[in-house]
Scaffold this motif. Sequence first.
Motif, PDB file in Angstrom:
ATOM      1  N   SER A  99      -7.507   5.960  -5.543  1.00  0.00           N
ATOM      2  CA  SER A  99      -6.986   4.754  -6.209  1.00  0.00           C
ATOM      3  C   SER A  99      -8.083   3.730  -6.476  1.00  0.00           C
ATOM      4  O   SER A  99      -8.983   3.534  -5.663  1.00  0.00           O
ATOM      5  CB  SER A  99      -5.905   4.098  -5.342  1.00  0.00           C
ATOM      6  OG  SER A  99      -4.844   4.989  -5.081  1.00  0.00           O
ATOM      7  N   GLY A 110       0.806  -1.208   0.000  1.00  0.00           N
ATOM      8  CA  GLY A 110       0.000   0.000   0.000  1.00  0.00           C
ATOM      9  C   GLY A 110       0.838   1.256   0.000  1.00  0.00           C
ATOM     10  O   GLY A 110       0.532   2.231  -0.698  1.00  0.00           O
ATOM     11  N   LEU A 132      -8.065  -0.206  -7.072  1.00  0.00           N
ATOM     12  CA  LEU A 132      -7.159  -1.325  -6.887  1.00  0.00           C
ATOM     13  C   LEU A 132      -7.683  -2.580  -7.592  1.00  0.00           C
ATOM     14  O   LEU A 132      -8.814  -2.994  -7.363  1.00  0.00           O
ATOM     15  CB  LEU A 132      -6.980  -1.613  -5.391  1.00  0.00           C
ATOM     16  CG  LEU A 132      -6.154  -2.846  -5.018  1.00  0.00           C
ATOM     17  CD1 LEU A 132      -4.718  -2.694  -5.464  1.00  0.00           C
ATOM     18  CD2 LEU A 132      -6.210  -3.095  -3.513  1.00  0.00           C
ATOM     19  N   VAL A 153     -12.186  -1.280  -5.059  1.00  0.00           N
ATOM     20  CA  VAL A 153     -11.383  -2.496  -5.125  1.00  0.00           C
ATOM     21  C   VAL A 153     -12.112  -3.536  -5.969  1.00  0.00           C
ATOM     22  O   VAL A 153     -13.306  -3.777  -5.770  1.00  0.00           O
ATOM     23  CB  VAL A 153     -11.111  -3.090  -3.719  1.00  0.00           C
ATOM     24  CG1 VAL A 153     -10.361  -4.417  -3.836  1.00  0.00           C
ATOM     25  CG2 VAL A 153     -10.314  -2.116  -2.869  1.00  0.00           C
ATOM     26  N   VAL A 164      -1.195   4.013  -2.444  1.00  0.00           N
ATOM     27  CA  VAL A 164      -2.646   3.837  -2.485  1.00  0.00           C
ATOM     28  C   VAL A 164      -3.321   4.932  -1.677  1.00  0.00           C
ATOM     29  O   VAL A 164      -2.946   5.201  -0.533  1.00  0.00           O
ATOM     30  CB  VAL A 164      -3.027   2.447  -1.929  1.00  0.00           C
ATOM     31  CG1 VAL A 164      -4.532   2.319  -1.817  1.00  0.00           C
ATOM     32  CG2 VAL A 164      -2.470   1.349  -2.822  1.00  0.00           C
ATOM     33  N   ARG A 166      -8.150   2.308   2.237  1.00  0.00           N
ATOM     34  CA  ARG A 166      -7.273   3.341   1.686  1.00  0.00           C
ATOM     35  C   ARG A 166      -7.601   3.645   0.225  1.00  0.00           C
ATOM     36  O   ARG A 166      -6.944   4.490  -0.387  1.00  0.00           O
ATOM     37  CB  ARG A 166      -5.808   2.884   1.804  1.00  0.00           C
ATOM     38  CG  ARG A 166      -5.384   2.622   3.238  1.00  0.00           C
ATOM     39  CD  ARG A 166      -4.045   1.910   3.326  1.00  0.00           C
ATOM     40  NE  ARG A 166      -2.946   2.668   2.766  1.00  0.00           N
ATOM     41  CZ  ARG A 166      -1.663   2.304   2.864  1.00  0.00           C
ATOM     42  NH1 ARG A 166      -1.346   1.198   3.503  1.00  0.00           N
ATOM     43  NH2 ARG A 166      -0.718   3.045   2.320  1.00  0.00           N
ATOM     44  N   CYS A 167      -8.586   2.943  -0.354  1.00  0.00           N
ATOM     45  CA  CYS A 167      -8.856   3.037  -1.791  1.00  0.00           C
ATOM     46  C   CYS A 167     -10.218   3.664  -2.079  1.00  0.00           C
ATOM     47  O   CYS A 167     -11.097   3.706  -1.228  1.00  0.00           O
ATOM     48  CB  CYS A 167      -8.830   1.656  -2.437  1.00  0.00           C
ATOM     49  SG  CYS A 167      -7.286   0.771  -2.233  1.00  0.00           S
ATOM     50  N   LYS A 168     -10.372   4.062  -3.335  1.00  0.00           N
ATOM     51  CA  LYS A 168     -11.684   4.500  -3.816  1.00  0.00           C
ATOM     52  C   LYS A 168     -12.529   3.287  -4.175  1.00  0.00           C
ATOM     53  O   LYS A 168     -13.734   3.247  -3.900  1.00  0.00           O
ATOM     54  CB  LYS A 168     -11.513   5.404  -5.044  1.00  0.00           C
ATOM     55  CG  LYS A 168     -12.834   5.867  -5.658  1.00  0.00           C
ATOM     56  CD  LYS A 168     -12.573   6.730  -6.898  1.00  0.00           C
ATOM     57  CE  LYS A 168     -13.893   7.159  -7.524  1.00  0.00           C
ATOM     58  NZ  LYS A 168     -13.667   8.000  -8.736  1.00  0.00           N
TER      59      LYS A 168
END
Length: 445
Positions: free
Chosen positions: A376, A367, A378, A399, A372, A395-397
């Motif tokens: 992001s 990460g 993923l 996945v 990230v 931590r992402c927008k």
Amino acid sequence: MAGETDPYAYLNREGFTSEKFKVEISNLPKYLGMGQFKKFLAKEGFVPHKIKPMGRFAYVCFKDDMEKEKAIEKLNGVMFRGSKLEVKIAKPMKDPLVKKRKFDEVNSNDDDDKESVPISQKIENVTLPYQGMPLSEQHSLKKKYVEDVFNAYKNELKHANRSLFQSQDGNLCPIEDTVASPVDEHYRNKCDFTIGINPENSLATVGFRLASYKKGACSVGPIAHLSHLPLKTIEAVAALEEFVRKSEHAPYNPEDHTGIWKNVVIRTSDAGQMMAILVMHPQNFEEKALVELKKGIQDFVVESGIFTSFFVQFQGAKKSNDDVALEKLSGDDFISEKLCDLEFRISPLAFFQVNTKAAEVLYRLVGDIANVNLKSILLDICCGTGTIGLSLAKRCKKVYGIELIPSAIEDATYNAKLKPIVPVPQHISSRILFKLTFAISPTSR
């Protein structure tokens, strides 16, 4: 078959081997990738059982004689990217075990110090080659290995596209120092043990092989002394080994295909759960004999009190089709493990990192290095039970988890619901991968 001397005798044994249906395709184009070659063969109507590239030529094995003859007739003389292909029948590979035996007979030396090394030490040398070496030295060796791998990739890329490189020097990317695992003993949560004969005592043994069959080895050695195995795993192996030795059946012999006990996969969790998948050859057993065999295994599982899940799989003579399904004999359908403060359900065939604590360190580093953030998206390709995507989801927008094995997709989807995460990761079948890859490829922008 201890006295076998004919390296081609395996071709006449019962069971499938694609070596019977092998051709040599020569005069291949320079710098041809495996994917490009497979795509070409598929376009011509062929889906080979096995391909072994050898530079400007390749060995291609088919599933039957009809496909082999069809390939020779259709592909010989075909133009492929400016090269005229030549196709002919290829000589089958020699049995590596017989080949190794002949070599040892010719080069035998009674004074060879290797013969005096106990098999337990040989097993340790194979499975834990850095054992006893200071950690700092181990880390330096591992970093050097990674550098060598990347240098090899760099050289291949130079041949394929020299414009990618302004200089002949340097690595493809910076190689950081090796990061230590938080644990270095009793950490391995999954192992595949072979059931065979220990050459020192001629007894059936559940352990590790000295080498693969292709390298000319069938011998199996003990594992109780290996420091990377959990104590519960060692206990389970000992119990299963005692059961096998007391049974009326011998371990499976890959040279002459006799015996039934092949291998066992053991998975453990920090919660104390233990799953086993015992693989056997059914030989010519009638249904009644198989039922009795499974009943005996069930009784052993109950009496041992070690396993929370126990599966069996009957793998007969090697076939060209898919593997046979697992059959649950006892316990739960899965085990559970915690990683990065999340709980994961793990089915028998699903991928999960073998060192849980090291995986937590690895995922945090992934990460950080990938930077990230909440912008992001993923793609967790070959996601298994979803560990990487789920551990980085906060931590992402968005996945997307992509996986081949249906049961693993079910695990990943289930795991995403165990502890609600925003955004909610989506886990999809691997066939979508091609669409996603096309969508993000530079040529489609």
